[in-house]
Enzyme design. Structure first.
Site, mmCIF file in Angstrom:
data_model
loop_
_atom_site.group_PDB
_atom_site.id
_atom_site.type_symbol
_atom_site.label_atom_id
_atom_site.label_comp_id
_atom_site.label_asym_id
_atom_site.label_seq_id
_atom_site.Cartn_x
_atom_site.Cartn_y
_atom_site.Cartn_z
ATOM 1 C CB CYS A 87 -1.045 0.067 1.245
ATOM 2 S SG CYS A 87 -2.500 1.129 1.071
ATOM 3 C CG HIS A 204 -3.231 -3.588 3.675
ATOM 4 N ND1 HIS A 204 -2.339 -2.856 4.220
ATOM 5 C CD2 HIS A 204 -3.866 -2.507 2.988
ATOM 6 C CE1 HIS A 204 -2.427 -1.535 4.012
ATOM 7 N NE2 HIS A 204 -3.338 -1.243 3.251
ATOM 8 C CD GLU A 206 -0.635 -5.698 6.099
ATOM 9 O OE1 GLU A 206 -0.798 -4.177 6.113
ATOM 10 O OE2 GLU A 206 -0.348 -6.084 4.844
#
Length: 232
Positions: A87, A204, A206
């Site tokens: 990002c 993302h 994560e």
């Protein structure tokens, strides 16, 4: 085990998410690197996390690109070291010239935060090497300037060199305009450099790696990194 360094800029807000996944879920050694550091502390793999570095003034990533640590990150990457930006980290890598193209305002000029689907374009890079090419991964996005853009000549080079990592798709893995959340050129969600050691993606992973979130598709990307980086 690899030693990961997560760079933290003023305005980073996904650094602890990334650290948690790498340290607690993937069981890797993680070092927190402050933006004013001038030492990468022996890390094997550097990650620039998401957020709003320096408040995203000027353009997203435009100020962070000049942080003291970025001089070391750029040198590390140019010497073949692994670097990944997610990002805002992707935006910073483009601003630093480590990745081709740019991230522009979303087509509707609105911040978008939702789950989307992406699919790996090839298995030629560390982050996609272990991912089935027919599998649609459900990964969250959260950005206002995530529309990937590159000119026609750059796009031809990206295709020629297998530098496109991920494209937005629907839940069945079909790449369509409707599955493109931000107007990205050719549905591109992530790219790498010609050396296949610098990677950037807007979604993302994560945020999709913990079973408590009922979605672990993002973990496949971290597992791919570990399998190939450890072998190398």
């Amino acid at each position: 085990m690899k030693k990961f360094g997560v760079v933290i800029f003023p305005g980073s807000n996904c650094d602890q998410d990334m650290i948690y996944v790498l340290r607690n879920i993937m069981e890797q050694e993680v070092v927190e690197l402050w933006h004013k550091d001038t030492d990468l502390k022996g890390c094997d793999f550097i990650i620039l996390p998401g957020g709003f570095s320096y408040g995203d003034y000027l353009r997203s990533g435009a100020i962070a690109r000049f942080s003291p640590i970025m001089e070391k990150v750029i040198a590390f990457a140019n010497n073949g070291g692994y670097v990944m930006g997610v990002c805002n980290g992707f935006q910073i890598l483009c601003e630093a010239g480590l990745l081709p193209g740019a991230l522009l305002h979303n087509t509707e000029r609105k911040f978008i935060c939702k789950n989307v689907f992406i699919k790996a374009e090839n298995n030629g890079a560390v982050v996609t090497a272990q991912i089935a090419l027919n599998k649609a991964l459900k990964i969250p996005i959260a950005h206002g300037e995530g529309r990937y853009y590159a000119d026609a000549a750059t796009l031809r080079e990206l295709d020629k060199n297998n530098q496109i990592l991920f494209r937005y798709c629907d839940e069945n893995g079909v790449i369509t305009p409707a599955a493109n959340p931000n107007g990205a050129t050719d549905n591109i969600a992530g790219v790498c450099n010609t050396g296949k050691n610098v990677f950037g993606m807007m979604p993302h992973p994560e945020r999709a790696a913990d079973e408590l979130l009922s979605n672990t598709d993002g973990r496949l990307i971290f597992e791919s990194i570990l399998n190939l980086a450890t072998a190398k």
